[in-house]
Design a protein around this motif. Sequence first.
Motif, PDB file in Angstrom:
ATOM      1  N   ALA A  72      60.199  83.222 124.009  1.00 47.00           N
ATOM      2  CA  ALA A  72      61.537  83.814 124.049  1.00 47.00           C
ATOM      3  C   ALA A  72      61.547  85.246 123.536  1.00 47.00           C
ATOM      4  N   ASP A  73      60.503  85.638 122.797  1.00 47.80           N
ATOM      5  CA  ASP A  73      60.440  86.985 122.233  1.00 47.80           C
ATOM      6  C   ASP A  73      59.702  87.973 123.121  1.00 47.80           C
ATOM      7  N   VAL A  74      59.146  87.503 124.248  1.00 45.42           N
ATOM      8  CA  VAL A  74      58.300  88.388 125.043  1.00 45.42           C
ATOM      9  C   VAL A  74      58.664  88.390 126.529  1.00 45.42           C
ATOM     10  N   GLY A  75      59.726  87.742 126.913  1.00 47.62           N
ATOM     11  CA  GLY A  75      60.069  87.618 128.327  1.00 47.62           C
ATOM     12  C   GLY A  75      60.916  88.758 128.838  1.00 47.62           C
ATOM     13  N   ILE A  76      61.762  88.444 129.826  1.00 48.73           N
ATOM     14  CA  ILE A  76      62.579  89.461 130.486  1.00 48.73           C
ATOM     15  C   ILE A  76      63.660  90.008 129.553  1.00 48.73           C
ATOM     16  N   LEU A  77      64.374  89.116 128.872  1.00 48.56           N
ATOM     17  CA  LEU A  77      65.489  89.565 128.036  1.00 48.56           C
ATOM     18  C   LEU A  77      65.037  90.507 126.916  1.00 48.56           C
ATOM     19  N   PRO A  78      63.969  90.197 126.164  1.00 47.80           N
ATOM     20  CA  PRO A  78      63.522  91.173 125.162  1.00 47.80           C
ATOM     21  C   PRO A  78      63.104  92.501 125.778  1.00 47.80           C
ATOM     22  N   SER A  79      62.466  92.459 126.949  1.00 46.36           N
ATOM     23  CA  SER A  79      62.048  93.704 127.598  1.00 46.36           C
ATOM     24  C   SER A  79      63.251  94.564 127.952  1.00 46.36           C
ATOM     25  N   ILE A  80      64.314  93.936 128.444  1.00 47.94           N
ATOM     26  CA  ILE A  80      65.530  94.684 128.763  1.00 47.94           C
ATOM     27  C   ILE A  80      66.197  95.199 127.496  1.00 47.94           C
ATOM     28  N   ALA A  81      66.163  94.386 126.423  1.00 50.46           N
ATOM     29  CA  ALA A  81      66.755  94.826 125.156  1.00 50.46           C
ATOM     30  C   ALA A  81      66.040  96.060 124.615  1.00 50.46           C
ATOM     31  N   PHE A  82      64.715  96.108 124.754  1.00 53.73           N
ATOM     32  CA  PHE A  82      63.975  97.310 124.342  1.00 53.73           C
ATOM     33  C   PHE A  82      64.494  98.519 125.108  1.00 53.73           C
ATOM     34  N   LEU A  83      64.696  98.348 126.397  1.00 56.54           N
ATOM     35  CA  LEU A  83      65.111  99.454 127.257  1.00 56.54           C
ATOM     36  C   LEU A  83      66.526  99.922 126.933  1.00 56.54           C
ATOM     37  N   ILE A  84      67.408  98.989 126.618  1.00 57.12           N
ATOM     38  CA  ILE A  84      68.793  99.348 126.299  1.00 57.12           C
ATOM     39  C   ILE A  84      68.843 100.233 125.062  1.00 57.12           C
ATOM     40  N   GLY A  85      68.059  99.882 124.052  1.00 55.68           N
ATOM     41  CA  GLY A  85      68.026 100.711 122.848  1.00 55.68           C
ATOM     42  C   GLY A  85      67.579 102.124 123.145  1.00 55.68           C
ATOM     43  N   VAL A  86      66.568 102.273 123.994  1.00 53.40           N
ATOM     44  CA  VAL A  86      66.077 103.604 124.361  1.00 53.40           C
ATOM     45  C   VAL A  86      67.138 104.366 125.137  1.00 53.40           C
ATOM     46  N   ALA A  87      67.814 103.705 126.085  1.00 55.20           N
ATOM     47  CA  ALA A  87      68.838 104.377 126.885  1.00 55.20           C
ATOM     48  C   ALA A  87      70.000 104.838 126.016  1.00 55.20           C
ATOM     49  N   ILE A  88      70.406 104.017 125.079  1.00 56.98           N
ATOM     50  CA  ILE A  88      71.530 104.383 124.209  1.00 56.98           C
ATOM     51  C   ILE A  88      71.138 105.506 123.262  1.00 56.98           C
ATOM     52  N   GLY A  89      69.922 105.473 122.746  1.00 61.55           N
ATOM     53  CA  GLY A  89      69.489 106.516 121.817  1.00 61.55           C
ATOM     54  C   GLY A  89      69.227 107.844 122.492  1.00 61.55           C
ATOM     55  N   GLY A  90      68.683 107.812 123.698  1.00 59.98           N
ATOM     56  CA  GLY A  90      68.333 109.051 124.396  1.00 59.98           C
ATOM     57  C   GLY A  90      66.869 109.049 124.762  1.00 59.98           C
ATOM     58  N   ARG A  91      66.574 108.742 126.003  1.00 60.33           N
ATOM     59  CA  ARG A  91      65.182 108.519 126.398  1.00 60.33           C
ATOM     60  C   ARG A  91      64.358 109.797 126.499  1.00 60.33           C
ATOM     61  N   GLU A  92      64.986 110.950 126.676  1.00 63.64           N
ATOM     62  CA  GLU A  92      64.243 112.187 126.864  1.00 63.64           C
ATOM     63  C   GLU A  92      63.956 112.921 125.566  1.00 63.64           C
ATOM     64  N   THR A  93      64.371 112.373 124.440  1.00 58.95           N
ATOM     65  CA  THR A  93      64.114 112.996 123.148  1.00 58.95           C
ATOM     66  C   THR A  93      63.069 112.193 122.388  1.00 58.95           C
ATOM     67  N   LEU A  94      62.586 112.762 121.299  1.00 63.44           N
ATOM     68  CA  LEU A  94      61.535 112.095 120.527  1.00 63.44           C
ATOM     69  C   LEU A  94      62.102 111.031 119.608  1.00 63.44           C
ATOM     70  N   LEU A  95      63.153 111.375 118.872  1.00 64.49           N
ATOM     71  CA  LEU A  95      63.717 110.435 117.903  1.00 64.49           C
ATOM     72  C   LEU A  95      64.860 109.610 118.483  1.00 64.49           C
ATOM     73  N   GLY A  96      65.346 109.969 119.665  1.00 70.48           N
ATOM     74  CA  GLY A  96      66.434 109.210 120.269  1.00 70.48           C
ATOM     75  C   GLY A  96      66.094 107.739 120.468  1.00 70.48           C
ATOM     76  N   PRO A  97      64.929 107.405 121.052  1.00 73.97           N
ATOM     77  CA  PRO A  97      64.585 105.987 121.190  1.00 73.97           C
ATOM     78  C   PRO A  97      64.501 105.250 119.869  1.00 73.97           C
ATOM     79  N   VAL A  98      64.011 105.914 118.834  1.00 69.38           N
ATOM     80  CA  VAL A  98      63.919 105.287 117.506  1.00 69.38           C
ATOM     81  C   VAL A  98      65.308 104.985 116.974  1.00 69.38           C
ATOM     82  N   ILE A  99      66.175 105.983 117.027  1.00 73.43           N
ATOM     83  CA  ILE A  99      67.542 105.807 116.529  1.00 73.43           C
ATOM     84  C   ILE A  99      68.271 104.739 117.329  1.00 73.43           C
TER      85      ILE A  99
END
Length: 378
Positions: A282-309
């Motif tokens: 449950a920690d490595v399937g489709i839903l976690p992969s999408i959750a990783f991506l959502i965090g990056v999109a919300i933070g700012g994918r083209e910046t260095l610290l945006g994905p972290v934030i």
Amino acid sequence: MTTFRSAFTTAHASGSSSRWRAPAGFVLAAAVLFGLAPAVLSEFRLNLLAKFLCYAIVAVGIGLAWGRGGMLTLGQGVFFGLGAYLMAMHLKLADAELRDGPGSVPVFLQIAGFDAVPGWWAPLASPVVTLLAILVLPAAIAVLLGLVIFKRRVKGAYFAILSQALAAAFAILLIGQQSVGGSNGLSSFHSFFGFALNDPVNMRMLFFIAAGTLLAVVLLAWQLTRSRYGELLVAVRDQEERVRFLGYDPANIKVVAYAFAAAFAGIAGALFVPVVGIISPADVGILPSIAFLIGVAIGGRETLLGPVIGAVAVAWAQTTLSEQFPSMWTYAQGVLFIAVVGFLPGGLASIVALLKRRRAAVAKPQVRHATKPEEATA
């Protein structure tokens, strides 16, 4: 002449400020992680933050591959899971050895009907082999997959769908393998390279390890983006055919970024296991992969610290809202994602630049009005 000198001075000052901006941000982040957070957070919250930092490490790799390289990676759960399961298998072997001596079979394997440790488990009894496997195996698999995919010029939505299918296949494979815990996964770890995990001091140590690893990954990504390779990666994202006409192979450039993203995800998964204490399909399937991506999109994918934030903020908000409103987080996450995509395509990290542009747009007409010829003669 005065105008040219003023412009030159402004550009020089801007270059000087941007040169020191990244090191200053790095120092500030280190001060927050190593000084402020341990001082103000409880042991429980500090352990939660360590978990979120693992997500942030994955996000740095996604930011490199997606934000700089244009590769929409919907399957980072595969590499996260590889690192996590490698670490989990080592910890289970170490716990069995501490309990019953060398060569002992972990209890869950005995319950599953195994009389001996599977042969492909045996090398993971060595800490050195485990660490090397965590660093090398996800990156090596990413290189092989990348060469097959990018050499055939698969990109865009097709690459995203393919990477997501790989994550689904990996989760299904794990569910059917009782040698890695099946659908229950692996849990109940007691030690981490000789340190007891039930000791609060050692759990705090894990937080510092996760924080230091995140800073190291960010520093490596910063060096990559500033290098000649970083320029080529952005060029491939924007004008792949032109890069090919210049004599470079875009597939090789993409493979390198994809491999780094996979390596970062594998390291994050390996740290996730002792911090959280469990890893399952449950920690490595489709839903976690999408959750990783959502965090990056919300933070700012083209910046260095945006994905972290973004990764830390989304994970923290999920935990906080889930505590108060257990059934509302999914809706809140959807609204937040739609709002960012619709009104802030650059993510939260673009707010400062957006405010600067608006301030400049407001100030520009005033400057023009002050330099009208009739006003100057008056």
